[in-house]
Each structure stands twice: as structure tokens, then as C-alpha cells.
Design an enzyme around this catalytic site. Sequence first.
Site, PDB file in Angstrom:
ATOM      1  N   CYS A  80       0.807  -1.225   0.000  1.00 33.49           N
ATOM      2  CA  CYS A  80       0.000   0.000   0.000  1.00 33.49           C
ATOM      3  C   CYS A  80       0.838   1.271   0.000  1.00 33.49           C
ATOM      4  O   CYS A  80       0.305   2.372  -0.087  1.00 33.49           O
ATOM      5  CB  CYS A  80      -0.915  -0.012   1.215  1.00 33.49           C
ATOM      6  SG  CYS A  80      -1.567  -1.642   1.563  1.00 33.49           S
ATOM      7  N   HIS A 104      -3.408   7.416   5.902  1.00 31.09           N
ATOM      8  CA  HIS A 104      -3.721   6.216   5.119  1.00 31.09           C
ATOM      9  C   HIS A 104      -5.131   5.756   5.480  1.00 31.09           C
ATOM     10  O   HIS A 104      -5.896   5.375   4.610  1.00 31.09           O
ATOM     11  CB  HIS A 104      -2.677   5.143   5.426  1.00 31.09           C
ATOM     12  CG  HIS A 104      -2.580   4.098   4.392  1.00 31.09           C
ATOM     13  ND1 HIS A 104      -2.359   4.370   3.062  1.00 31.09           N
ATOM     14  CD2 HIS A 104      -2.679   2.753   4.484  1.00 31.09           C
ATOM     15  CE1 HIS A 104      -2.325   3.246   2.391  1.00 31.09           C
ATOM     16  NE2 HIS A 104      -2.525   2.245   3.221  1.00 31.09           N
ATOM     17  N   HIS A 106      -9.831   1.509  -0.644  1.00 32.93           N
ATOM     18  CA  HIS A 106      -8.382   1.314  -0.567  1.00 32.93           C
ATOM     19  C   HIS A 106      -7.910   0.736  -1.898  1.00 32.93           C
ATOM     20  O   HIS A 106      -8.104  -0.442  -2.164  1.00 32.93           O
ATOM     21  CB  HIS A 106      -8.026   0.371   0.575  1.00 32.93           C
ATOM     22  CG  HIS A 106      -6.552   0.345   0.862  1.00 32.93           C
ATOM     23  ND1 HIS A 106      -5.600   0.655  -0.097  1.00 32.93           N
ATOM     24  CD2 HIS A 106      -5.867   0.073   1.985  1.00 32.93           C
ATOM     25  CE1 HIS A 106      -4.399   0.561   0.443  1.00 32.93           C
ATOM     26  NE2 HIS A 106      -4.529   0.208   1.705  1.00 32.93           N
TER      27      HIS A 106
END
Lengths: 343, 403
Positions: B154, B289, B326
Site C-alpha cells: 500500500c 492512510h 483502498h
Amino acid sequence: MSRDVVITGYGAVHPHGVEQAAFPTAAEAGAPPAEPRLAEFKYKRWFPESSKRIKKMDMVGKYASCSALFALCHAGLEAPPEPTRAGLVTGTMFGGLEACLAFHSDLVLRGADNINPVSFPNTSHNVPCGHVAITLGLHGPVTALISGLAASHEAIAAGTRTIRAGRADLMMVGGYERWVPELEGVAGGAHPAEGGCFLVLEAEEKARARGASILGRVRGYGQASDTPGRCGVDGAGVGQAIRSALAMAGVERPAVLAPGLRDEADYDEAVEAGYRAALGGDAGELPRTLPKAVLGETYGAAGTFAVAHVLERQAAGAAPPGPVLTEGYSRGGAACALVVEGA
Amino acid sequence: MTIVVTGMGIVCAAGRGVEAFANALEGGVPGDRPAPHLEGPEHQARVGATIPDESLGAPRAGKDDRVFQLADVALEEAEAGARLTDALPKDRTALIVGTSLGGVIAGQAWHEALLKEETPAPTMAHQAPLHVVADELGNRRGLTGPRTTVSNACVSGTNAVGLGLDMLAAGECDVALVGGVDTLHSFNFCGFATLWALTSERVRPFDPSRSGMLLGEAGAFVVMERLEGVRARGAEDTILAEVAGYGSSGDAVHITAPDRHGGGAYRAITGALGEAGLTPDDVDVVSLHGTGTLYADGMEAAAMGRVFGDRSAEVPAFSLRPVTGHPLAAAGAVDTVACLVCIQRGVTPPTANFQELDPDLPAPVGIRTEADHRPVKVALNTSSGFAGSNASVVLKAWEGGAA
């Protein structure tokens, strides 16, 4: 900040052997391994504790962790001197492919409700990179690259860049691959070989201050790429990457070439053409050592394997001293050249 | 040396283009949609922050896999913003792409054929490696400069910004096209669902009722250049912000769980601020995030507490995950574009779906329910991911000034 970057250690896991022994064994064998996979790998010798992490670690994670551990030991270190100033760049072509295939097989054959959840985390291609950070206690910059056959060449370039930019004093740079039978016939390369190989890069002043043995240095790197259809034609990407690497190194003519030839006519011709484009028509007359002729095709790990191989050859007096030029070239077009030199 | 961003482009659940994205960001418009095409375990609701097909337009003829299309759409917009459409210096342009899945669709088709004991064409397998995305983008543009693919889970998109920064600073290229792309597919959906990491309700980062992630898909790119190069081509008006600093770190704690003390994220953030010559007091907004999982949000709150001390609740912060889901390796690139939007529009965005701050977080975080209009001079983007990677970028409003 411009800093000189030296190589103070390397370590490998390879079908020909482990630790530093992989390289002399390969040179003695004079041929790539007969089988792509390691016959056995007794990782418990280096991971005697039985933690959940080690149990869940797949083979590619073990190859990465152990080869990085060997490299750090080879550099005379039990742990990074300053963990927050020590980082990591990895390169791989297939990464977590074995876990991806296992997970996908479950999904197709057994259905979404019957998947073994343990396999999924290992599908993330940077998991071996994370294992190395944990195993060695590296708290500094971490990046994972996946640029095909140029991946660990690029890792060496990125690690060098990170030290030169002042973001870290020590960078572990490495490649790792796990061979899976599904790659047969599609991965290319006449003699596939799995494993892992890491180098320890350090800022020269830091390495000298701690009294490290300096095994070699990274003098320059260069990256470029081809547009499609160039493979086997003119090697423009390889040629440009080489020119950039030589310019950064301040080297006009390397003492030794270590091209990544892999016994595929079109590919090898593109690589040779790249060397000729950068060095002139007589590039073929320079002394050579061929890493893949004894280590086989280690794909994304080929860059670190090649550099460790040439340092070994120079240290053994089997290759002339001076700057060595090597390159990684993805069939997709990315190319990365390196100029390194044994101490 | 000053490195600036001259173009940005994005396609995500909010639609195609920066304008649609910025409106959703500012308005806090959730991007979750039913996604019945996704395979997953029975316990998992089929929901994803997917991109409506009509946002993408018709695929080009040929091998127009969705991942190429997302990347190309975002990159085209970024190039146009920088006034570099068909004008890139081909041998001096670096292309750096973050991706977790790359050609996963082709790869699955190839593997499924193998499982059925068919003999798939090797060319199917050749479309599966992750670097095919960068190759396709580079080939379409005839680029011959440095080309790299980052796959650091990520964090990849944020790592890509850092790589571009270093390549430009070292003079290895004149233009860096930097971004990330990932599609939402049964492979990742099912994988995270088997780990019980996905919510079956609405994603609510930093809220006490949070129950997991919402996966999404996106492509996002920025164009980065040295200031002197931008001036030389007379394009100073395209400058969106300065890339003032970058930091990266490894937790070195656990593969799937974050460092609960936020040590890795703290090191990345302070590294980026230090490189920018700024202090935490200079930060106007933080793009977290913010995955919406119990522990990852807790880790980020701990890091915020360590960075900002007792001011951590005052510094405006947001998570885009309710808007974009995401999008894995694209997340860092999406959030970089979000920071640019904050600077350009002078807005600190709300976090969609957010109702109240979890009182059990290790430190309070300045999540808001409404957008606030105020000048943003310094925006911080922080990303953390699988295998313990962290990376942060500091973007600074461009106010002209000497090179």
C-alpha cells in the site's frame, strides 16, 4: 550530498550453495545448476527459534531473509550499527508468485469459502522484503521493486541513490526468486535458478570509520528503456543505460564486461548490440565473465548475483582488476546498467 | 534544488478527472457500491469502491486490460495539466509505476487454463508480470528514459514519488511521471475477505464503530520536474506545489500487523518533514492512510501523537478511504493528488462516513465531519502498508520564489 558507496558484504542462497560459498562452487562447476530449485535448504540452522513468523514464511521469504543475514555477517555486522540509518531495497520478478498460485488454485478449485487464509499475505510481493527488515532490524528507508530481469540491478541503483541522498548510511540491496513449475516454458532463460542474493552497501566514510573490509564499490548506474520491438534489433535501451552508468562512474572503457546473456538468440543479440552501441564495435574484445553461465538465470535476482559473482572473480584473480560493467534488461523494455569495481 | 509537481491526474470511484475527485473529496461523498461481480466468502458483503464503466469511456482497440486503461486515463490528464501531452522529452522522462497486482486479470486467465489442464499461450503469461503496466504506458508514449515498477504493497505510490524525487535531484531525468494503479478483482477482494479485513458495512476510519477496509480501484499520476526545467520551458503557471520532502521506513515488527506504537510511520513522517526543513507546527493538513481497520488506524493515531504531541487533535487530518476505497498500490498516489487538491482549493476535507472519534485511540486525531476552507501551505501525505512499510511526502504550496 555526494557520497561514495562501497560494498562491504554479500551473501546468497542458490542451488550451487549458500553464504559466500555459492560463488566459488559455481565457478568450479563451470555450468549452471541442473535443476532450478535448491535440493534442500536447511533454514533452521539460521532460524533456530520457532516463531509464528518463521512458520508462516514461505520459501522465497526464507531465501531473502537468509541471504540478507549472510550478507550482513559477511560485512562483519551482527546488526545494523544505527537501525534508523539502515534501509533496504529489494528487486524481484516473480515475488510471491508461489503463494499467488496456491491462493488462486484454492479460489478456482475449492471456492471462496474454502481458502486457506494463510496463503494470502505471502501473495504480496514485498513480504520477503518485510521479513528481511524484521530479521535484520532495519528501521530506515524500505522500497520493493518488481521490474522483471532488471529488478535487483535497479535495487542496487536505488540503494546507492538513497545513500548518496543522505537518507541512510547502510542499505541492504537484494533480489529473491522462487521457481515454480508453472514457469516452465514461459519464463525464458535456458537455465532457470532460484534463490536470493543480497549486498551490503555503505557510505564509504561510515564503513571506514567502523573498520569494515571494503570488498568493492558502486561507481555508477544508469537506467533507460526500449519501445516495443527493439529486443533483438538494436539494444537501444541497454546502450543508453550503459552510457549513463559509464558517465556517472567517469569510466570510458571498463576493464571487464559481465553481460547478462541467457542463451536466447534475440535477447542476447539485443544485449550485445547495447554494449556495442555504448562502447564501440570492438566491445566484444574486452575481457568478459558471464554470471549466468555459472549461476543460471535468476531473473529479478540476477543483478545482485552478477555483482557478487564479479567481486568474487576479481578477488580470486580470475578476472582483471578495474571497473566492471554489467546490465539487467527486462524483455518489457526496462534496462539498468551498473559499473562496480572490486577492491 | 527545488522539485515541483506540474500535473496531476486521477480516475477512481469518484469518477474520472481531478475535478470530480476534488468535489467528492471536499463534499465527503462515499464511493462504495454493490459489486456483485466479486467472488468472496459468504460472510463478506460484495461491496467495493469501483469505477463505473461510463467514467472510463470505451477501451481502445487491442489489449486494453482495465489496469492499462486506469493508468493511461490518469497519466493523460496529468500530462495535459503539465502541458506535456505529446511533448515529453522521451529519453529524459522517467516512468515510475506502483502496482500490487499489475496484469492480474491476464495472469488469472493463464493460471485457470493451466488448472483446467489446457495449454494456454505463453503470451498470456507474459501479460501477467507487474511491470507490464509501466511497459504499456512507456510504449504508448515512446518513452526511452528510466522505467521502474514499485510493488511495496500500500506504500508503493508514495515510494514512487520518493524515487522520482531522487532521480530528478540526481539529474537522471528531466521529467518524472509518477503514480500508482490497481484494479479491484476477486483475487484481492477474496484475499482480504479471508483475512476478515474487509467491512460489510460502511468504512469508518478512526470511528469507534469501524469494522474494516473497503477495497477500491484507481489510477493516479503526477508529473514532477526540477523548477529550473519548468522555468526553461515557460511553464511556471502549471506548478501545483513543491515536493519539499520525502521519508520512508520499515516497522521491522510484524508482516501483517502494524507497529502499534506507530514507530515506523513516525520515522517516515519526521524524515519527510526534516528533509523539507519544516517542523510539525508547519503542517496545515494530513492525509492519513486511514484504512478503517482497528489496528492500522490505532497505529496512525499513535504516530500522530508522537509527531504532533498534544496538538494532534488540532491538526486537520482526513482519510480518503470512504471516498476512494483502498486502491492498494495506488493509494499513495491518490493521496498525493488529494494533498495537491487541498493546496489548490484551500480546503481541509472531511472524512466521509465519520461520526465520532474513537476515544480509545492512543492519541486523538483531527478528523472532521465538514470541509473547512482555509489556505493550505503545507500538506503531509502518509502511507503505511503490509510487511511494515511506511512512506511520507510533504507538499508545499508554490508561491514563486527564487530557484
